[in-house]
Design an enzyme around this catalytic site. Structure first.
Site, PDB file in Angstrom:
ATOM      1  N   ARG A   1       0.842  -1.211   0.000  1.00 25.34           N
ATOM      2  CA  ARG A   1       0.000   0.000   0.000  1.00 25.34           C
ATOM      3  C   ARG A   1       0.873   1.257   0.000  1.00 25.34           C
ATOM      4  O   ARG A   1       0.438   2.328  -0.405  1.00 25.34           O
ATOM      5  CB  ARG A   1      -0.979  -0.018   1.181  1.00 25.34           C
ATOM      6  CG  ARG A   1      -1.866   1.228   1.268  1.00 25.34           C
ATOM      7  CD  ARG A   1      -3.188   0.995   2.004  1.00 25.34           C
ATOM      8  NE  ARG A   1      -3.019   0.259   3.236  1.00 25.34           N
ATOM      9  CZ  ARG A   1      -2.574   0.769   4.396  1.00 25.34           C
ATOM     10  NH1 ARG A   1      -2.283   2.057   4.478  1.00 25.34           N
ATOM     11  NH2 ARG A   1      -2.447   0.004   5.461  1.00 25.34           N
TER      12      ARG A   1
ATOM     13  N   ASP B   1      -6.402  18.763 -15.025  1.00 26.92           N
ATOM     14  CA  ASP B   1      -6.675  17.396 -15.471  1.00 26.92           C
ATOM     15  C   ASP B   1      -6.191  17.309 -16.915  1.00 26.92           C
ATOM     16  O   ASP B   1      -6.772  17.910 -17.817  1.00 26.92           O
ATOM     17  CB  ASP B   1      -8.178  17.112 -15.362  1.00 26.92           C
ATOM     18  CG  ASP B   1      -8.534  15.672 -15.749  1.00 26.92           C
ATOM     19  OD1 ASP B   1      -7.807  15.075 -16.567  1.00 26.92           O
ATOM     20  OD2 ASP B   1      -9.560  15.160 -15.259  1.00 26.92           O
TER      21      ASP B   1
ATOM     22  N   LYS C   1      -7.304   6.124 -19.814  1.00 17.28           N
ATOM     23  CA  LYS C   1      -7.518   6.619 -21.171  1.00 17.28           C
ATOM     24  C   LYS C   1      -6.224   6.527 -21.989  1.00 17.28           C
ATOM     25  O   LYS C   1      -5.686   5.452 -22.148  1.00 17.28           O
ATOM     26  CB  LYS C   1      -8.067   8.051 -21.103  1.00 17.28           C
ATOM     27  CG  LYS C   1      -9.164   8.250 -20.025  1.00 17.28           C
ATOM     28  CD  LYS C   1     -10.474   7.570 -20.345  1.00 17.28           C
ATOM     29  CE  LYS C   1     -11.453   7.576 -19.175  1.00 17.28           C
ATOM     30  NZ  LYS C   1     -11.778   8.861 -18.606  1.00 17.28           N
TER      31      LYS C   1
ATOM     32  N   TYR D   1     -15.212  17.229 -16.255  1.00 11.13           N
ATOM     33  CA  TYR D   1     -15.708  15.848 -16.222  1.00 11.13           C
ATOM     34  C   TYR D   1     -16.775  15.751 -15.120  1.00 11.13           C
ATOM     35  O   TYR D   1     -16.551  16.212 -13.988  1.00 11.13           O
ATOM     36  CB  TYR D   1     -14.521  14.938 -15.907  1.00 11.13           C
ATOM     37  CG  TYR D   1     -14.803  13.468 -15.939  1.00 11.13           C
ATOM     38  CD1 TYR D   1     -15.080  12.814 -17.124  1.00 11.13           C
ATOM     39  CD2 TYR D   1     -14.769  12.722 -14.765  1.00 11.13           C
ATOM     40  CE1 TYR D   1     -15.314  11.452 -17.141  1.00 11.13           C
ATOM     41  CE2 TYR D   1     -15.006  11.357 -14.774  1.00 11.13           C
ATOM     42  CZ  TYR D   1     -15.286  10.732 -15.976  1.00 11.13           C
ATOM     43  OH  TYR D   1     -15.513   9.377 -15.992  1.00 11.13           O
TER      44      TYR D   1
HETATM   45  C1  LIG Z   1     -12.285   9.289 -17.322  1.00 11.10           C
HETATM   46  C2  LIG Z   1     -11.919  10.607 -16.769  1.00 11.10           C
HETATM   47  C3  LIG Z   1     -11.752  10.811 -15.389  1.00 11.10           C
HETATM   48  C4  LIG Z   1     -11.989   9.708 -14.382  1.00 11.10           C
HETATM   49  O1  LIG Z   1     -11.092   8.679 -14.534  1.00 11.10           O
HETATM   50  P1  LIG Z   1     -11.372   7.151 -14.090  1.00 11.10           P
HETATM   51  O2  LIG Z   1     -10.120   6.454 -14.449  1.00 11.10           O
HETATM   52  O3  LIG Z   1     -12.589   6.685 -14.837  1.00 11.10           O
HETATM   53  O4  LIG Z   1     -11.634   7.176 -12.608  1.00 11.10           O
HETATM   54  C5  LIG Z   1     -11.363  12.071 -14.950  1.00 11.10           C
HETATM   55  N1  LIG Z   1     -11.181  13.090 -15.815  1.00 11.10           N
HETATM   56  C6  LIG Z   1     -11.353  12.946 -17.148  1.00 11.10           C
HETATM   57  C7  LIG Z   1     -11.132  14.104 -18.039  1.00 11.10           C
HETATM   58  C8  LIG Z   1     -11.730  11.708 -17.668  1.00 11.10           C
HETATM   59  O5  LIG Z   1     -11.913  11.571 -18.991  1.00 11.10           O
END
Ligand SMILES: *Cc1c(COP(=O)(O)O)cnc(C)c1O
Length: 407
Positions: A65, A197, A222, A124
């Site tokens: 962890r 982000d 992603k 998001y």
């Molecule tokens: C998918 C996404 C998230 C969240 O990510 P997860 O891996 O699904 O928890 C946050 N910000 C953006 C811009 C995203 O496309």
């Protein structure tokens, strides 16, 4: 002087430790790929070493962890891409999902009772909800702004004196491009933390820490991993945020597991190859859709009609792999008919994969919003979003064209 290694080279080699030989029962060997260390605990030659590792006086591993060699290999690789000049003490931390990373970043920015956060209204959906419902329940006030209007951000920051400003480098689904340099000048002057982000941008297109951001977050689910086969997140930050992010990950426990870390690291090695092709394909697809009689409007920063075409040229190294467009035919029925007619593009609500993915934002990413808010954000019923993959562009275009013909 020796040239620093380029992005593509760092992507494939960083994080791998090949110099140190492993002395195992089978002799000395050198794994060229960091193995999956599926071990919860790590022992040491003697208890004094364990004591020093637990006390932080010696580098090493104790409990999964806290840290794991497979996870650290992925983190080091990403660090070499997101912050190649890491002299500012920047570190990367892998989490079990993008949302776990986002939560840690927001908490590390000391969003506590009485604090105000200024967030992009284009954020998001889950990030907005996290701020309003979870941080809101502990007394954090969230205010929203059009983050792609620098004047509006300046005014709101002056009026609210927020503790943090949260934006996305590229927005969904209209692909607005944030002027991170411009926003960071405003947040620096006001003493607010700028959290970016960078999921849609990836370090291939932009490194927000170099443009003045304080904390960068990613959904590594992603583009970074890129194959639609794992969930992961990352925080990249320097002092004073590193200690807080590390402590939050230890105590809340949203750490990435070694199997996912290994897959994410393998995916990351081809980020420049994939992104290069995805950007190239997206430019071609956007241009061809813009000339199609059954398409009313195309959103992609490469197109000169895009409101952030000029900003993109300044803050991004290429124009990204996402394209959205409005069908000339109005209404949900036409959009659904178009999506159902696709034979190659995959209908799936994610992005950044090697496959071209198509979604209907009004009923997926923006489903929870009122129709009037959707309208304000430019998310109509006839809007379709593509996350362009690495296929041959002409095959994707043929699929889009045959589906358009059927409308
Ligand atoms: C998918 C996404 C998230 C969240 O990510 P997860 O891996 O699904 O928890 C946050 N910000 C953006 C811009 C995203 O496309």
């Amino acid at each position: 002087m020796k040239q620093p290694r380029r992005f593509e080279t760092r992507a494939v080699h960083s994080g791998e430790h090949r110099a140190g030989a492993k002395e195992g029962r089978d002799g000395i060997f050198y794994p060229i790929s960091t193995p999956i260390y599926a071990s919860t605990t790590f022992s040491h030659p003697n208890i004094e070493t364990t004591d020093r590792v637990l006390g932080g006086e010696e580098q090493g591993y104790s409990y999964a962890r806290y840290d794991n060699p497979t996870v650290r290999a992925f983190e080091e690789a990403l660090l070499s891409l997101e912050a190649p000049k890491s002299e500012a003490g920047i570190r990367t931390f892998a989490f079990a999902s993008g949302m776990a990373a986002t939560h840690a970043a927001l908490a590390a920015a000391e969003l506590a009772d009485g604090a105000t956060v200024l967030a992009a209204e284009q954020l998001y959906g889950s990030t907005s909800t996290l701020l309003v419902q979870i941080f809101g329940a502990s007394g954090v006030e969230t205010s929203f702004v059009d983050a792609y209007d620098l004047g509006a951000v300046e005014k709101k920051v002056a009026g609210l004196e927020p503790r943090a400003v949260v934006v996305e480098s590229i927005s969904n689904p209209l692909l607005r491009v944030a002027d991170i340099q411009g926003i960071s000048k405003i947040t620096r002057a006001a003493g607010a933390a700028l959290i970016v982000d960078n999921t849609f941008g990836t370090p291939y297109l932009q490194r927000p820490l170099e443009l003045g951001a304080d904390i960068v977050i990613h959904s590594a689910t992603k583009y970074l991993s890129g194959h639609g086969d794992l969930t992961a997140g990352v925080v990249a930050a320097g002092p004073p945020y590193t200690a807080a992010v590390e402590q939050l990950r230890k105590l809340v426990g949203g750490v990435l597991g070694p199997f996912e870390a290994w897959l994410a690291h393998r995916g990351l090695k081809t980020l420049p190859l994939r992104m290069g092709r995805q950007c190239e394909n997206a430019r071609e697809i956007a241009s061809r859709l813009a000339a199609h009689p059954k398409v009313a409007k195309v959103n992609h920063p490469f197109l000169s009609a895009h409101p952030d075409h000029e900003t993109a040229g300044r803050v991004l190294s290429d124009t990204g792999g996402l394209v959205s467009f409005e069908l000339a035919a109005e209404g949900r029925e036409a959009a659904f008919a178009f999506l159902n007619a696709l034979e190659l593009c995959v209908k799936a609500p994610s992005l950044g994969d090697i496959y071209t993915l198509a979604i209907h934002p009004a009923t997926s990413s923006h489903r929870e919003l009122s129709p009037s808010r959707r309208k304000r954000l430019g998310v109509g019923e006839n809007l379709v979003r593509l996350s362009v993959g690495i296929e041959h562009a002409e095959d994707v275009i043929s699929d889009l064209e045959q589906a358009l013909e059927r409308l």
